[in-house]
Design an enzyme around this catalytic site. Structure first.
Site, PDB file in Angstrom:
ATOM      1  N   SER A 143       0.847  -1.184   0.000  1.00  0.00           N
ATOM      2  CA  SER A 143       0.000   0.000   0.000  1.00  0.00           C
ATOM      3  C   SER A 143       0.886   1.239   0.000  1.00  0.00           C
ATOM      4  O   SER A 143       1.996   1.224   0.552  1.00  0.00           O
ATOM      5  CB  SER A 143      -0.896   0.010   1.242  1.00  0.00           C
ATOM      6  OG  SER A 143      -1.568   1.247   1.384  1.00  0.00           O
ATOM      7  N   TYR A 156      -2.627  -0.370  10.732  1.00  0.00           N
ATOM      8  CA  TYR A 156      -2.483  -0.811   9.348  1.00  0.00           C
ATOM      9  C   TYR A 156      -1.224  -0.225   8.717  1.00  0.00           C
ATOM     10  O   TYR A 156      -0.452  -0.943   8.069  1.00  0.00           O
ATOM     11  CB  TYR A 156      -3.719  -0.400   8.554  1.00  0.00           C
ATOM     12  CG  TYR A 156      -3.678  -0.746   7.086  1.00  0.00           C
ATOM     13  CD1 TYR A 156      -4.051  -2.018   6.648  1.00  0.00           C
ATOM     14  CD2 TYR A 156      -3.287   0.189   6.139  1.00  0.00           C
ATOM     15  CE1 TYR A 156      -4.015  -2.342   5.300  1.00  0.00           C
ATOM     16  CE2 TYR A 156      -3.250  -0.126   4.791  1.00  0.00           C
ATOM     17  CZ  TYR A 156      -3.616  -1.388   4.372  1.00  0.00           C
ATOM     18  OH  TYR A 156      -3.577  -1.697   3.034  1.00  0.00           O
ATOM     19  N   LYS A 160       2.001  -2.295   7.212  1.00  0.00           N
ATOM     20  CA  LYS A 160       2.432  -2.203   5.818  1.00  0.00           C
ATOM     21  C   LYS A 160       3.873  -1.696   5.705  1.00  0.00           C
ATOM     22  O   LYS A 160       4.617  -2.107   4.813  1.00  0.00           O
ATOM     23  CB  LYS A 160       1.478  -1.308   5.029  1.00  0.00           C
ATOM     24  CG  LYS A 160       0.128  -1.949   4.745  1.00  0.00           C
ATOM     25  CD  LYS A 160       0.265  -3.232   3.928  1.00  0.00           C
ATOM     26  CE  LYS A 160      -1.079  -3.780   3.487  1.00  0.00           C
ATOM     27  NZ  LYS A 160      -0.950  -5.057   2.738  1.00  0.00           N
ATOM     28  N   THR A 193     -13.134  -1.649  -1.853  1.00  0.00           N
ATOM     29  CA  THR A 193     -13.348  -3.022  -1.396  1.00  0.00           C
ATOM     30  C   THR A 193     -14.352  -3.037  -0.250  1.00  0.00           C
ATOM     31  O   THR A 193     -14.655  -1.996   0.344  1.00  0.00           O
ATOM     32  CB  THR A 193     -12.030  -3.651  -0.904  1.00  0.00           C
ATOM     33  OG1 THR A 193     -11.643  -3.029   0.335  1.00  0.00           O
ATOM     34  CG2 THR A 193     -10.928  -3.499  -1.941  1.00  0.00           C
TER      35      THR A 193
END
Length: 343
Positions: A143, A156, A160, A193
């Site tokens: 990402s 998150y 990442k 998503t």
């Protein structure tokens, strides 16, 4: 006499929804043998039907990628059914939308175990099989937030960043060995998503990806291209990914202030927050008929194409076009100076 090529064996984690689901469809259309790994049975079964309908051969494996033993068992089942794994794609993740001080230790651990250590577990399992054969490709679905963090997603973003770090270390180890196993990262933009409807959120309004938003198919095409051409260290999918990374390199302090001012509102819609259960600790597609598919609720905002991604898939053509354009520009400039005859 022509020889029919052997179909690829591909493992996809996080295959029940979102980007992983879109990747599975692309490999199904290629006739690949696809091992589908996720926690939610309904989504996996729906993904398997899609892969089969497109010409591929699916194998469903219900597993939590945070559990190394479950990942190993899924890989064993895949190789018993299909033979050696050619491509392993790590895509499973989870997240929490909240200020850092509102995320519990248990929640932070869970995000880290899935979104970072899940990739570590998948990579270790893939290498266990690929290294002795000196063959195979691993793609980490990364990402832009793995290089430029934003507010409200500290768990998150941290995970990442960690994926980038350990993958870079692994790449140097493979180079040292002279291994033909390849590992690359496909860095994602904001993607439409289902995660934004099932993520654990403590925001006052419904979370959303930071616009501009791309459809999962854009991301999936980038991942499959990365798997086909793993020589590059990483691929940037979507112009915003590249712009974000360069802005962070050129003016990180300025970007900090910009995100502090805009990063809260840009990650929320005017809708009420999700009212259902989150998927942090348990899948949310356990009930019959509760498949969520690849797309989220932002179809009306999402781009189905990315010019930057197309250009990244055809670098030779781009280089040729730029060379011709440069030559034409130079010739015109020299002609204006009277150094090159026209006509």
């Amino acid at each position: 006499m022509s020889v029919t090529p052997t179909p690829q064996t591909v493992v996809i984690t996080g295959a029940s929804a979102g980007i992983g689901r879109a990747i599975a469809r692309l490999y199904g259309a290629r006739g690949a043998r696809v091992v589908l790994i996720a926690r939610g049975r309904a989504g996996l079964d729906a993904a398997a039907r899609e892969v089969a309908s497109l010409g591929g051969t699916p194998l469903v494996q219900v597993a939590d990628t945070a559990d190394a033993g479950q990942v190993e068992a899924a890989a064993d089942a895949g190789e018993r059914a299909f033979g050696p794994v050619d491509v392993w794609i790590n895509c499973a993740f989870t997240s929490v939308f909240a200020p850092f001080d509102e995320i519990t230790a248990e929640e932070y651990d869970r995000v880290t175990h899935v979104t970072y250590l899940g990739f570590v577990n998948g990579t270790r399992t893939a290498l266990k099989r690929m290294l002795p054969r000196d063959h195979g490709t691993i793609v980490q679905v990364g990402s832009a937030l793995g290089e430029r963090s934003i507010p409200l997603q500290s768990a998150y973003c941290g995970a990442k960043h960690a994926v980038n770090g350990f993958t870079s270390s692994l790449r140097t180890e493979l180079l040292h060995r002279g291994s033909r196993v390849r590992v690359t990262v496909a860095q994602m933009p904001a993607v439409n998503t289902p995660q934004f409807s099932w993520v654990l959120s403590r925001l006052p309004r419904h979370p959303q990806p930071v616009p501009p938003i791309y459809q999962p198919e854009v991301a999936a095409r980038g991942v499959v291209h990365a798997a086909d051409h793993p020589g590059r260290k990483q691929y940037y999918i979507g112009a915003t990914t590249l712009a974000t990374i360069w802005a962070n390199r050129l003016a990180p302090a300025l970007l900090d202030r910009y995100l502090a001012r805009t990063g809260f509102d840009s990650q929320q819609t005017d809708l009420r927050p999700p009212s259902g259960e989150s998927n942090l600790f348990e899948p949310v597609d356990g009930a019959e008929g509760s498949d969520h598919g690849a797309h989220g609720i932002f179809d009306d905002m999402a781009h189905a194409r990315s010019l930057e991604a197309v250009l990244a898939r055809h670098p030779a053509a781009v280089a040729g076009a730029l060379t011709l354009a440069f030559a034409a520009t130079a010739k015109a400039a020299l002609s204006r100076r009277g150094r090159v005859p026209c006509g």
